[in-house]
Scaffold this motif. Structure first.
Motif, PDB file in Angstrom:
ATOM      1  N   UNK A 194       0.835  -1.191   0.000  1.00 49.10           N
ATOM      2  CA  UNK A 194       0.000   0.000   0.000  1.00 49.10           C
ATOM      3  C   UNK A 194       0.877   1.250   0.000  1.00 49.10           C
ATOM      4  N   UNK A 195       0.548   2.196  -0.852  1.00 49.87           N
ATOM      5  CA  UNK A 195       1.319   3.428  -0.958  1.00 49.87           C
ATOM      6  C   UNK A 195       1.183   4.236   0.334  1.00 49.87           C
ATOM      7  N   UNK A 196       2.321   4.762   0.800  1.00 46.75           N
ATOM      8  CA  UNK A 196       2.344   5.599   1.991  1.00 46.75           C
ATOM      9  C   UNK A 196       2.416   7.069   1.593  1.00 46.75           C
ATOM     10  N   UNK A 197       1.822   7.938   2.410  1.00 47.00           N
ATOM     11  CA  UNK A 197       1.907   9.373   2.200  1.00 47.00           C
ATOM     12  C   UNK A 197       2.032  10.049   3.558  1.00 47.00           C
ATOM     13  N   UNK A 198       3.108  10.818   3.714  1.00 47.78           N
ATOM     14  CA  UNK A 198       3.393  11.492   4.991  1.00 47.78           C
ATOM     15  C   UNK A 198       3.417  10.499   6.149  1.00 47.78           C
ATOM     16  N   UNK A 199       3.973   9.313   5.868  1.00 49.29           N
ATOM     17  CA  UNK A 199       4.119   8.302   6.900  1.00 49.29           C
ATOM     18  C   UNK A 199       2.874   7.519   7.226  1.00 49.29           C
ATOM     19  N   UNK A 205      16.503   6.795 -10.409  1.00 49.90           N
ATOM     20  CA  UNK A 205      15.208   7.306  -9.955  1.00 49.90           C
ATOM     21  C   UNK A 205      14.107   6.306 -10.311  1.00 49.90           C
ATOM     22  N   UNK A 206      13.254   5.984  -9.335  1.00 50.02           N
ATOM     23  CA  UNK A 206      12.107   5.105  -9.583  1.00 50.02           C
ATOM     24  C   UNK A 206      10.942   5.962 -10.078  1.00 50.02           C
ATOM     25  N   UNK A 207      10.378   5.672 -11.256  1.00 51.67           N
ATOM     26  CA  UNK A 207       9.246   6.467 -11.766  1.00 51.67           C
ATOM     27  C   UNK A 207       8.084   6.460 -10.772  1.00 51.67           C
ATOM     28  N   UNK A 208       7.338   7.557 -10.716  1.00 52.31           N
ATOM     29  CA  UNK A 208       6.197   7.644  -9.805  1.00 52.31           C
ATOM     30  C   UNK A 208       5.067   6.701 -10.213  1.00 52.31           C
ATOM     31  N   UNK A 209       4.978   6.426 -11.518  1.00 55.06           N
ATOM     32  CA  UNK A 209       3.957   5.515 -12.040  1.00 55.06           C
ATOM     33  C   UNK A 209       4.608   4.601 -13.071  1.00 55.06           C
ATOM     34  N   UNK A 210       4.319   3.319 -13.009  1.00 52.11           N
ATOM     35  CA  UNK A 210       4.803   2.357 -14.008  1.00 52.11           C
ATOM     36  C   UNK A 210       3.597   1.636 -14.594  1.00 52.11           C
ATOM     37  N   UNK A 211       3.382   1.825 -15.874  1.00 53.99           N
ATOM     38  CA  UNK A 211       2.285   1.164 -16.594  1.00 53.99           C
ATOM     39  C   UNK A 211       0.951   1.338 -15.859  1.00 53.99           C
ATOM     40  N   UNK A 212       0.710   2.572 -15.397  1.00 52.64           N
ATOM     41  CA  UNK A 212      -0.561   2.895 -14.764  1.00 52.64           C
ATOM     42  C   UNK A 212      -0.668   2.534 -13.288  1.00 52.64           C
ATOM     43  N   UNK A 213       0.409   1.997 -12.702  1.00 52.08           N
ATOM     44  CA  UNK A 213       0.396   1.601 -11.287  1.00 52.08           C
ATOM     45  C   UNK A 213       1.296   2.535 -10.493  1.00 52.08           C
ATOM     46  N   UNK A 214       0.791   3.037  -9.357  1.00 51.52           N
ATOM     47  CA  UNK A 214       1.589   3.892  -8.490  1.00 51.52           C
ATOM     48  C   UNK A 214       2.779   3.123  -7.923  1.00 51.52           C
ATOM     49  N   UNK A 215       3.855   3.853  -7.670  1.00 53.50           N
ATOM     50  CA  UNK A 215       5.016   3.256  -7.013  1.00 53.50           C
ATOM     51  C   UNK A 215       5.252   3.966  -5.690  1.00 53.50           C
ATOM     52  N   UNK A 216       6.096   3.376  -4.886  1.00 50.33           N
ATOM     53  CA  UNK A 216       6.533   3.997  -3.641  1.00 50.33           C
ATOM     54  C   UNK A 216       7.937   3.503  -3.349  1.00 50.33           C
ATOM     55  N   UNK A 217       8.688   4.269  -2.584  1.00 50.25           N
ATOM     56  CA  UNK A 217      10.045   3.900  -2.187  1.00 50.25           C
ATOM     57  C   UNK A 217      10.102   3.932  -0.664  1.00 50.25           C
TER      58      UNK A 217
END
Length: 329
Positions: free
Chosen positions: A37-42, A68-80
């Motif tokens: 699951x993508x995190x935002x502000x922890x 750099x990891x793209x923010x979106x890959x093939x329509x799917x969000x990424x996170x680091x």
């Protein structure tokens, strides 16, 4: 932590192709890739994401373009997400062992239950995950201690028939008086430099050692009796889990990611790439390797084998069962 549906996981899994996985794993500081699951502000959002795990998260300005990891890959969000260096969680060196007399399950116990110190004589200590039995058609039932290859088979170095002691050597165990089983089977681990990282096909760090029903108890200390297991396709992000282990005792957490590929430090300049892993919140420390992880209903989920200060890493119990040909009582 919100749960991810099977449909959401499958959508991300299509993007986690071999090509995309290899591209991301070649980036600087990257040690893994999973579905979570993508995190935002922890804090967790409700969005499924392809998550890149790094030893240290760097500002974008400090990274080369190719890292750099793209923010979106093939329509799917990424996170680091930063997790440090994932490492097998055996006991380490005796002089660096954590001392917690109130929590460490390092005593000699008979019968042996899941959660207590155990190991090959040539390692420090790990954890007896659970007592299992053979799943073949033989009329003779045999009973085994389930743990990791690196706990019972010394990371491929042991021989079938070697003694297994309880407690582990760092906890004072010695042979023959503390022998409780003999090494029966282990799944070999691909390790660098013998096998190129890109060619590794590891899915479990697992082994079993045969003992006597007189000295083995199928109860997991503080957790109870195992009541079945959860198939891979039913393991969900957000599931609450628990374990009992040699060093940290009884701990609880939740599943953070599934279908993870991770590079694990085995020491001695050896690294192993594992596929199809489960990441959980940090529920372990060195010495907890081999712990059986279950859900709140005591259904087996995974076999703990590695971690970092941020996460714990498990093999899917379905893979462990199938490769070792075992089952729970």
């Amino acid at each position: 932590m919100p749960h991810l549906s099977r449909q959401e996981v499958d959508r991300v899994r299509k993007v986690k192709s071999k090509q995309n996985e290899d591209t991301i794993l070649r980036k600087e500081n990257v040690v893994g890739l999973g579905i979570g699951i993508k995190m935002k502000n922890g804090k967790p959002t409700d969005k499924p994401a392809l998550i890149t795990y790094v030893t240290k998260k760097e500002p974008l300005k400090n990274l080369k373009d190719e890292d750099v990891v793209p923010e979106v890959i093939e329509g799917v969000d990424t996170d680091v997400i930063e997790i440090g260096i994932p490492t097998i969680e055996n006991g380490g060196k005796a002089d660096t062992m954590r001392t917690l007399p109130s929590n460490e399950l390092s005593s000699r116990v008979r019968p042996v239950k899941g959660g207590w110190s155990v190991g090959h004589p040539d390692i420090t200590a790990g954890t007896a995950g659970a007592i299992v039995f053979n799943r073949d058609e033989s009329s003779q039932v045999k009973y085994y201690i389930l743990s990791n290859n690196h706990v019972l088979a010394n990371s491929n170095r042991a021989s079938i028939g070697d003694p297994i002691i309880q407690p582990g050597s760092v906890d004072g165990g010695k042979g023959p008086e503390d022998q409780v089983a003999t090494l029966s089977r282990f799944i070999p681990i691909d390790l660098t430099p013998d096998v190129r990282l890109e060619d590794h096909d590891n899915v479990v760090d697992a082994a079993i050692a045969e003992g006597s029903i007189q000295e083995l108890d199928r109860e997991v200390y503080w957790s109870g009796y195992v009541k079945g297991w959860i198939p891979k396709e039913s393991v969900e992000v957000g599931t609450r889990i628990k374990k009992t282990g040699r060093t940290t005792g009884y701990t609880t957490g939740e599943i953070l990611a599934v279908d993870a590929t991770l590079d694990i430090n085995f020491g001695n300049n050896q690294v192993a790439r594992f596929h199809d892993q489960i990441l959980t919140s940090n529920i372990s420390e060195g010495g907890d390797s081999g712990s059986l992880v279950t859900d709140s209903e005591n259904r087996a989920v995974g076999l703990l084998f590695a971690g970092s200060p941020q996460v714990t890493i498990l093999n899917h119990i379905e893979n462990v069962k199938n490769l070792l040909n075992i089952d729970f009582m």
